[in-house]
Design a protein around this motif. Structure first.
Motif, mmCIF file in Angstrom:
data_model
loop_
_atom_site.group_PDB
_atom_site.id
_atom_site.type_symbol
_atom_site.label_atom_id
_atom_site.label_comp_id
_atom_site.label_asym_id
_atom_site.label_seq_id
_atom_site.Cartn_x
_atom_site.Cartn_y
_atom_site.Cartn_z
ATOM 1 N N GLN A 1 0.827 -1.199 -0.103
ATOM 2 C CA GLN A 1 -0.013 0.002 0.101
ATOM 3 C C GLN A 1 0.888 1.353 0.115
ATOM 4 O O GLN A 1 0.730 2.219 -0.661
ATOM 5 C CB GLN A 1 -0.887 0.023 1.034
ATOM 6 N N GLN A 2 1.797 1.096 0.750
ATOM 7 C CA GLN A 2 2.894 2.361 0.747
ATOM 8 C C GLN A 2 3.530 2.715 -0.425
ATOM 9 O O GLN A 2 3.472 3.917 -1.084
ATOM 10 C CB GLN A 2 4.018 2.100 1.835
ATOM 11 N N GLN A 3 3.879 1.731 -1.287
ATOM 12 C CA GLN A 3 4.439 2.012 -2.560
ATOM 13 C C GLN A 3 3.291 2.312 -3.744
ATOM 14 O O GLN A 3 3.667 2.950 -4.413
ATOM 15 C CB GLN A 3 5.279 0.332 -3.055
ATOM 16 N N LEU A 4 2.295 1.639 -3.457
ATOM 17 C CA LEU A 4 1.146 2.034 -4.589
ATOM 18 C C LEU A 4 0.833 3.411 -4.221
ATOM 19 O O LEU A 4 0.501 4.497 -5.150
ATOM 20 C CB LEU A 4 -0.142 1.050 -3.974
ATOM 21 N N GLN A 5 0.968 3.981 -2.906
ATOM 22 C CA GLN A 5 0.401 5.369 -2.666
ATOM 23 C C GLN A 5 1.359 6.158 -3.436
ATOM 24 O O GLN A 5 1.332 7.309 -3.814
ATOM 25 C CB GLN A 5 0.338 5.411 -0.930
ATOM 26 N N VAL A 6 2.788 5.967 -3.280
ATOM 27 C CA VAL A 6 3.749 6.675 -4.020
ATOM 28 C C VAL A 6 3.517 6.840 -5.497
ATOM 29 O O VAL A 6 3.312 7.933 -6.318
ATOM 30 C CB VAL A 6 5.111 6.005 -3.748
ATOM 31 N N VAL A 7 2.947 5.576 -6.146
ATOM 32 C CA VAL A 7 2.617 5.299 -7.516
ATOM 33 C C VAL A 7 1.443 6.407 -7.692
ATOM 34 O O VAL A 7 1.568 6.986 -8.761
ATOM 35 C CB VAL A 7 2.344 4.099 -7.909
ATOM 36 N N ALA B 1 8.101 16.047 -11.696
ATOM 37 C CA ALA B 1 9.295 15.940 -12.725
ATOM 38 C C ALA B 1 10.150 14.904 -12.185
ATOM 39 O O ALA B 1 11.104 14.511 -13.000
ATOM 40 C CB ALA B 1 10.152 17.648 -12.823
ATOM 41 N N GLN B 2 10.431 15.052 -11.008
ATOM 42 C CA GLN B 2 11.227 13.727 -10.426
ATOM 43 C C GLN B 2 10.577 12.871 -9.569
ATOM 44 O O GLN B 2 10.419 13.160 -8.327
ATOM 45 C CB GLN B 2 12.428 14.756 -9.241
ATOM 46 N N PRO B 3 10.061 11.946 -10.212
ATOM 47 C CA PRO B 3 9.087 10.843 -9.319
ATOM 48 C C PRO B 3 10.181 10.374 -8.249
ATOM 49 O O PRO B 3 11.471 10.029 -8.450
ATOM 50 C CB PRO B 3 8.848 9.840 -10.629
ATOM 51 N N ARG B 4 9.427 10.150 -7.191
ATOM 52 C CA ARG B 4 10.276 9.149 -6.101
ATOM 53 C C ARG B 4 10.066 7.711 -6.428
ATOM 54 O O ARG B 4 10.996 7.142 -5.887
ATOM 55 C CB ARG B 4 9.201 9.343 -4.890
ATOM 56 N N VAL B 5 9.702 6.933 -7.427
ATOM 57 C CA VAL B 5 9.918 5.801 -7.689
ATOM 58 C C VAL B 5 10.391 5.792 -9.122
ATOM 59 O O VAL B 5 10.031 6.346 -10.081
ATOM 60 C CB VAL B 5 8.460 4.926 -7.689
ATOM 61 N N PRO C 1 5.063 -0.227 -10.900
ATOM 62 C CA PRO C 1 4.633 -1.740 -11.154
ATOM 63 C C PRO C 1 3.315 -1.506 -12.300
ATOM 64 O O PRO C 1 2.718 -0.530 -12.503
ATOM 65 C CB PRO C 1 3.640 -2.008 -9.853
ATOM 66 N N GLY C 2 3.391 -2.651 -13.248
ATOM 67 C CA GLY C 2 2.048 -2.446 -14.248
ATOM 68 C C GLY C 2 1.001 -3.277 -13.641
ATOM 69 O O GLY C 2 -0.020 -2.751 -14.159
ATOM 70 N N PRO D 1 -2.006 0.614 -12.204
ATOM 71 C CA PRO D 1 -1.837 2.061 -12.107
ATOM 72 C C PRO D 1 -1.629 2.886 -13.422
ATOM 73 O O PRO D 1 -0.981 2.455 -14.193
ATOM 74 C CB PRO D 1 -0.525 1.982 -11.174
ATOM 75 N N ALA D 2 -2.161 3.934 -13.327
ATOM 76 C CA ALA D 2 -2.117 4.940 -14.572
ATOM 77 C C ALA D 2 -0.699 5.265 -14.903
ATOM 78 O O ALA D 2 -0.223 5.309 -15.916
ATOM 79 C CB ALA D 2 -3.027 6.087 -14.446
#
Length: 358
Positions: free
Chosen positions: A65-71, A80-84, A90-91, A269-270
């Motif tokens: 959930q934490q990683q999905l929240q970042v996405v 401009a500078q994504p954290r992931v 993830p696809g 995720p979009a």
């Protein structure tokens, strides 16, 4: 040529090997990624994930959930500078609807067309039973596209250990949890919302239910039940099915009045790389031979009951009745949409007010 033909020392070979390893580690892994928590997908299904897809397993659903929240934040903010990093996006993401069954549902309320993309496979979703449709839309309006693949569901049920007296009164359903003999011998879910759902928000019953509780922990609740420290627990059926064959002390009651349902979902995720989802792999979970393996482990896809019947009837009668409960009972069950902030606060106040007084 002389340099190429000169023999390499053992130390030099090790240095080259280490360097190659570091270079390989720095290169992004190829192929789209399926992000999941350990144990959240059946191993037999995960092994069939086709190339070039690969899986990344995290320690628990909270980490997913934490990683999905970042996405999700990336998809909304388009920073401009994504954290992931792109190679780590993830696809597909495997997630249970635990995001909707807690009092807090901040992640759930942020999921929707802006941060998720539809699967674009109506024929696959057409194979599912109608009661899964609102979950596939993530509770969006009728006619909205499918933003989730609800590949399995599980009702919350009553698990009993060596309590044939209570099992004989199964027609009482959820009211059995208020039996005086279960005071201090009952494990309730860690999510207050499940307890609130099974008493239909009735404050008096909620007070009595909370007074019965030994613990609020479905993850360790099964251990408390098996060890004899508890006589009853409210648990997802999926966790109980594999045990019913080998532990004769256990029995399950799926109340005739219905039960809240939990769901296993795959989301797209979009912000994920432009890669079509593996539709053939998704569909494999709905048909033999994989389907029978999943049923044995308690994973039940939301297929029409008539389609599940031939396989479910290969199991012992008591287990088959749980895997194949019938349309009438399923129609009395319900899924849990995300709560608004006002609803969360109201439920939290009700829960706190019902706490046992010392």
């Amino acid at each position: 040529m002389a340099l190429l033909s000169a023999p390499l020392s053992r130390r030099r070979l090790l240095q080259l090997g280490l360097g190659a390893g570091l270079l390989a580690a720095c290169r992004p892994a190829e192929g789209p990624q399926l992000l999941l928590a350990e144990g959240e997908l059946p191993a037999a299904w995960l092994k069939q994930l086709p190339d070039p897809w690969r899986s990344q397993q995290l320690a628990d659903p909270a980490a997913v959930q934490q990683q999905l929240q970042v996405v999700v934040q990336q998809g909304v903010q388009h920073t401009a500078q994504p954290r992931v990093q792109p190679g780590a996006q993830p696809g597909l993401v495997a997630l249970s609807d635990g995001w909707a069954s807690g009092l807090g549902s901040g992640l759930a309320s942020g999921l929707g067309p802006k941060v998720l993309q539809p699967f674009g496979a109506p024929r696959l979703w057409a194979r599912l039973a109608p009661f899964s449709a609102e979950v596939a839309r993530l509770f969006g309006s009728v006619g909205a596209g499918e933003l989730a693949f609800p590949w399995a569901y599980s009702p919350w049920v009553i698990a009993l250990r060596s309590r044939s007296d209570l099992l004989a009164r199964r027609q009482e359903g959820w009211a059995l949890l208020l039996d005086p003999s279960l005071r201090g011998r009952l494990v309730l879910p860690s999510s207050p919302r499940i307890s609130l759902e099974i008493v239909k928000g009735d404050f008096a019953q909620l007070e009595r239910l909370r007074a019965q509780a030994l613990a609020y922990d479905e993850r360790d609740g099964l251990n408390l039940l098996l060890s004899g420290k508890a006589d009853a627990a409210v648990l997802p059926l999926q966790r109980l099915i594999p045990l019913l064959r080998r532990d004769q002390r256990l029995a399950v009651i799926w109340p005739e009045s219905g039960a809240p349902l939990s769901w296993q979902l795959l989301l797209r995720p979009a912000a994920s790389p432009p890669q079509q989802p593996p539709l053939e792999w998704l569909g494999a979970v709905l048909e033999p031979p994989l389907l029978e393996q999943l049923l044995a482990r308690g994973w039940v896809p939301p297929l029409p009951q008539a389609q599940l019947a031939p396989m479910a009837r290969r199991f012992p009668a008591a287990m088959a009745a749980l895997l194949l409960p019938g349309d009438a009972l399923l129609q009395r069950c319900w899924s849990l949409p995300p709560l608004s902030l006002a609803q969360q606060l109201a439920q939290q106040n009700l829960w706190d007010a019902a706490a046992p007084r010392s």
